[in-house]
Design an enzyme around this catalytic site. Structure first.
Site, PDB file in Angstrom:
ATOM      1  CE  LYS A 229      -2.227   1.630   3.718  1.00 22.62           C
ATOM      2  NZ  LYS A 229      -2.032   3.114   3.748  1.00 22.62           N
TER       3      LYS A 229
ATOM      4  CE  LYS B  66      -7.706   6.961   4.357  1.00 23.55           C
ATOM      5  NZ  LYS B  66      -6.296   6.587   4.080  1.00 23.55           N
TER       6      LYS B  66
ATOM      7  CB  VAL C  53     -15.877  18.298  -8.088  1.00 27.16           C
ATOM      8  CG1 VAL C  53     -16.009  19.528  -7.214  1.00 27.16           C
ATOM      9  CG2 VAL C  53     -14.695  18.426  -9.029  1.00 27.16           C
TER      10      VAL C  53
ATOM     11  CD  GLU D 262     -15.390  15.668 -15.618  1.00 26.20           C
ATOM     12  OE1 GLU D 262     -14.659  15.600 -16.631  1.00 26.20           O
ATOM     13  OE2 GLU D 262     -16.482  15.069 -15.517  1.00 26.20           O
ATOM     14  CB  THR D 263     -11.620  16.475  -9.875  1.00 24.02           C
ATOM     15  OG1 THR D 263     -11.873  17.774 -10.404  1.00 24.02           O
ATOM     16  CG2 THR D 263     -10.155  16.367  -9.487  1.00 24.02           C
TER      17      THR D 263
ATOM     18  CD  GLN E 219      -4.597   2.788  13.051  1.00 24.21           C
ATOM     19  OE1 GLN E 219      -5.681   2.249  12.861  1.00 24.21           O
ATOM     20  NE2 GLN E 219      -4.132   3.729  12.258  1.00 24.21           N
TER      21      GLN E 219
ATOM     22  N   GLY F 135       1.214  -2.111   8.857  1.00 24.87           N
ATOM     23  CA  GLY F 135       2.301  -1.176   8.621  1.00 24.87           C
ATOM     24  C   GLY F 135       3.327  -1.210   9.723  1.00 24.87           C
TER      25      GLY F 135
END
Length: 242
Positions: A43, A73, A77, A79-80, A195, A215
């Site tokens: 990742k 993440k 908008v 479209e972007t 966490q 991680g």
């Protein structure tokens, strides 16, 4: 203890996703080389992307026959987000995350190509008190379930969810939903960090996770390769026991 063990045809070694939470590409490559065949799925998140040359790292990982999960993440908008996902899919990336409303998630799903789109439910660093501070009137489980249902309805492939909520998802939603669980911590000598909603390797898979993201427990170990091999052995044992 629930047992929603995944029956998806995923190679057992691929079920461990190693988070490359490191400050630069050079350190990331050094860790990947050190881990060798103990890890096949990585990742890449915000920290590495901000360091520069991250697409070179993605290409390098793919050239080494590794799978890649880009965790940015996406939240912009529609479209972007759609255009960003389309560009990312051309890199041969396996998973990417989106964290937005229905229109944003739908735009990502519509432009994904062969890329698997995962919707973030509730970050594992948040607890009930944090949700109240953010203005949510529901509890963590309700929000996770609502976001997962909406993600599936608009075409996402799966969700990112703490292992604590996965049994709820498996009980309420189609078992084919892909679930990736971060916040994996050992039973003993559990570190104090940011966490808050954590589970062990065994708990995550028995609760129904398809993949786990690990991680710091590997990265910060005295011997990262041995720590990764130990995690892989735990995963093999869980699936062998059924």
């Amino acid at each position: 203890m629930p047992n929603f063990l995944s029956n998806k045809p995923i190679p057992v070694a691929d079920r461990l996703i190693m988070a490359l939470d490191l400050p630069d590409v050079s350190e990331a490559k050094t860790l990947v080389e050190r881990l060798g065949d103990a890890v096949s799925f990585y990742k890449v998140g915000l920290e590495l992307f901000m360091s520069g040359d991250c697409f070179a790292l993605v290409d390098w990982l793919k050239a080494k026959d590794k799978k890649v999960f880009v965790d940015l993440k996406f939240f912009d908008v529609p479209e972007t987000v759609g255009r960003a996902v389309k560009a990312l899919s051309r890199r041969g990336v396996d998973f990417a995350t989106v964290h937005g409303n229905d229109a944003i998630m739908e735009a990502a799903a519509r432009n994904k190509g062969s890329l698997g789109i995962l919707a973030v439910t509730v970050l594992t660093s948040l607890d009930q008190g944090d949700l109240r501070d953010l203005g949510f009137q529901c509890d963590v489980q309700e929000l996770v379930l609502s976001r997962a249902r909406r993600a599936l309805a608009v075409g996402c492939d799966g969700v990112v969810s703490s292992g604590l909520e996965v049994p709820l998802l498996r009980g309420e939603i189609d078992h084919e939903l892909m679930v990736v669980s971060p916040g994996i911590r050992p039973v003993e000598n559990r570190p104090e960090d940011d966490q808050k909603r954590v589970v062990t390797v065994d708990q995550a898979f028995r609760n129904g996770a398809d993949y786990i993201v690990v991680g710091r427990p590997i990265r910060d170990a005295a011997d990262p390769r041995e720590a990764a091999q130990r995690a892989q052995a735990q995963i093999r044992d869980v699936f062998a026991a059924g």
